[in-house]
Design a protein around this motif. Structure first.
Motif, mmCIF file in Angstrom:
data_model
loop_
_atom_site.group_PDB
_atom_site.id
_atom_site.type_symbol
_atom_site.label_atom_id
_atom_site.label_comp_id
_atom_site.label_asym_id
_atom_site.label_seq_id
_atom_site.Cartn_x
_atom_site.Cartn_y
_atom_site.Cartn_z
ATOM 1 N N VAL A 132 24.719 -12.493 -3.058
ATOM 2 C CA VAL A 132 25.875 -12.178 -2.210
ATOM 3 C C VAL A 132 25.768 -13.012 -0.937
ATOM 4 O O VAL A 132 24.691 -13.470 -0.573
ATOM 5 C CB VAL A 132 25.965 -10.673 -1.857
ATOM 6 C CG1 VAL A 132 26.468 -9.874 -3.023
ATOM 7 C CG2 VAL A 132 24.654 -10.145 -1.347
ATOM 8 N N THR B 79 21.484 -5.457 -0.234
ATOM 9 C CA THR B 79 22.891 -5.609 -0.626
ATOM 10 C C THR B 79 23.693 -4.317 -0.434
ATOM 11 O O THR B 79 24.772 -4.352 0.159
ATOM 12 C CB THR B 79 23.016 -6.135 -2.070
ATOM 13 O OG1 THR B 79 22.175 -7.260 -2.192
ATOM 14 C CG2 THR B 79 24.432 -6.537 -2.409
ATOM 15 N N GLU B 83 27.180 -3.945 1.701
ATOM 16 C CA GLU B 83 28.443 -3.736 0.976
ATOM 17 C C GLU B 83 28.742 -2.238 1.021
ATOM 18 O O GLU B 83 28.507 -1.539 0.036
ATOM 19 C CB GLU B 83 28.294 -4.211 -0.475
ATOM 20 C CG GLU B 83 27.812 -5.634 -0.620
ATOM 21 C CD GLU B 83 28.940 -6.611 -0.806
ATOM 22 O OE1 GLU B 83 29.861 -6.319 -1.571
ATOM 23 O OE2 GLU B 83 28.882 -7.676 -0.158
ATOM 24 N N GLY B 102 28.710 -0.965 -3.808
ATOM 25 C CA GLY B 102 27.526 -1.729 -3.395
ATOM 26 C C GLY B 102 26.480 -1.783 -4.491
ATOM 27 O O GLY B 102 25.905 -2.839 -4.775
ATOM 28 N N THR B 105 27.658 -4.078 -7.225
ATOM 29 C CA THR B 105 27.497 -5.502 -6.874
ATOM 30 C C THR B 105 26.057 -5.965 -7.110
ATOM 31 O O THR B 105 25.826 -7.010 -7.721
ATOM 32 C CB THR B 105 27.872 -5.730 -5.379
ATOM 33 O OG1 THR B 105 29.181 -5.238 -5.184
ATOM 34 C CG2 THR B 105 27.803 -7.186 -4.997
#
Lengths: 173, 245
Positions: A132, B79, B83, B102, B105
């Motif tokens: 990401v 992450t 997110e 999140g 992802t």
């Protein structure tokens, strides 16, 4: 016959320069936070671009970096390395094509290398969904250092090699 | 320096012809990006990993896994915190630690990264470099490209060895008590030595007949026993992931 000779020379040049890029990449490796590494790759890529021009740089730089990833246990980055380092060498080669001793051009080429490498990895790893944005950005400082040091080191290497091997410019195409 | 990741073995995947292996790798990599469910993500991650364990043994497969574990740990830790939009799953004192989106992802990234890595390692650890290049030639990779690729693979260990020799001799020039080696002279010497090889290598190619034929013939690869079955399995194993997509 001259054309055929030229093809054999081009293949040898690209293959050996790609091997040099791969060896430079594999010789010094500092692990980075998101599973990649910092290496001397950009020094060899910049050298290839300065010494042999944009197209040899594109193929040798991209291929060498990709082979180093494939062999060195980081195959998931091979395609991205091929694109980023290939484009880096292509642009650097195009910028210094006419005059590889012009200081402003060399500075622009180094800046382009920094932008392409740091921006390229950031963009492509995110685009391919391999990380990401917030994690990919952790790589940016390392990539900036690697590409900036690489561009300078590549230039030093180029001037050193040019002195030691006078026929260097004959190999350019 | 070794330019090959190949690990000698006698597993069913080692016995596979390189052509179905190449297709299988491609399918695993492509399908990993097509997963839409939790089960699909888990399967895309686990199936090539299980194959890797079967093909190269626990020790080697574990080494591949260990290489990616720090990255997975960073992704899992950070992450979800970044997110945080969506349906909250865990909260502490009103602060959302992780949301469904999140977690999704991070799972998607780990699944893709893992599947891609295991599929490529599966190919690289069970097929020799020259086999992979012959396989690519069978899929119409241009002769000059295949020649250049095989030359790169031959020159990497050669230049790696040369670099060790240069580095050792350069380290002797350092003052007594100092460790390491002068990096810039060492890499310059390596580059000069490599560039000197270019005209010699080109001449050697010419001597071996490079360029005498208008088009180099594609050397046929003999078909091993069970070739059709290998193709079938090479396609069915990754495609089976689509059932749980």
């Amino acid at each position: 016959m001259a054309d055929r000779n030229r093809t054999a020379l081009r293949i040898s040049l690209v293959a050996i320069m790609a091997a040099v890029v791969a060896v430079f990449t594999m010789v010094i490796r500092i692990p980075s936070p998101i599973g990649g590494y910092i290496s001397l790759c950009d020094a060899a890529v910049s050298f290839a671009a300065y010494a042999f021009g944009p197209f040899t740089g594109l193929i040798a730089g991209g291929l060498g970096a990709a082979f180093a990833d494939l062999i060195g246990g980081f195959p998931q980055w091979a395609l991205i390395s091929f694109i980023v380092h290939g484009i880096e060498a292509l642009l650097m080669g195009l910028i210094v094509r006419k005059d590889s001793t012009s200081i402003p051009m060399l500075i622009i080429a180094a800046l382009i290398a920094v932008i392409v490498v740091s921006g390229g990895y950031l963009m492509l790893t995110t685009l391919f969904g391999l990380t990401v944005f917030s994690e990919a950005i952790l790589e940016v400082p390392g990539n900036i250092v690697q590409s900036a040091v690489g561009a300078v080191l590549g230039l030093v290497l180029y001037s050193g090699v040019r002195k030691a091997y006078r026929q260097l410019d004959d190999l350019r195409w | 320096m070794n330019a090959s990741s190949y690990i000698h073995g006698d597993s069913f995947y080692h016995r596979f012809d390189v052509r179905p292996k190449l297709i299988s790798t491609l399918l695993f990599a492509a399908i990993a990006f097509a997963m839409r469910s939790w089960a699909g993500l888990a399967a895309a991650f686990l199936l090539p990993l299980a194959l890797l364990f079967v093909a190269v043994g626990t020790r080697e497969a574990w080494r591949c896994l260990l290489r990616l574990l720090p990255l997975f740990a960073i992704l899992v830790l950070f992450t979800p915190l970044q997110e945080r939009g969506g349906t909250p799953l865990f909260e502490a004192g009103g602060f959302v630690i992780a949301t469904e989106e999140g977690i999704w992802t991070v799972a998607r990234i780990i699944s893709r990264l893992g599947a891609l890595s295991w599929a490529l390692m599966l190919l690289l650890l069970t097929a020799r470099n020259e086999e992979i290049i012959r396989g690519l030639r069978a899929f119409h990779m241009p002769y000059n490209a295949a020649l250049a690729a095989s030359m790169v693979l031959r020159f990497i260990p050669h230049l790696g060895l040369l670099f060790s020799e240069i580095r050792d001799s350069m380290s002797l020039r350092l003052d007594e008590g100092r460790r390491g080696y002068p990096m810039l002279p060492s890499i310059t010497a390596l580059t000069v030595a490599a560039i000197r090889m270019i005209p010699e290598t080109a001449a050697a190619l010419e001597e071996r007949g490079f360029g005498r034929m208008a088009k180099m013939p594609n050397e046929p690869i003999p078909r091993p026993r069970g070739y059709s079955l290998q193709w079938l399995l090479g396609a069915i194993i990754p495609l089976s992931l689509l059932i749980v997509r």
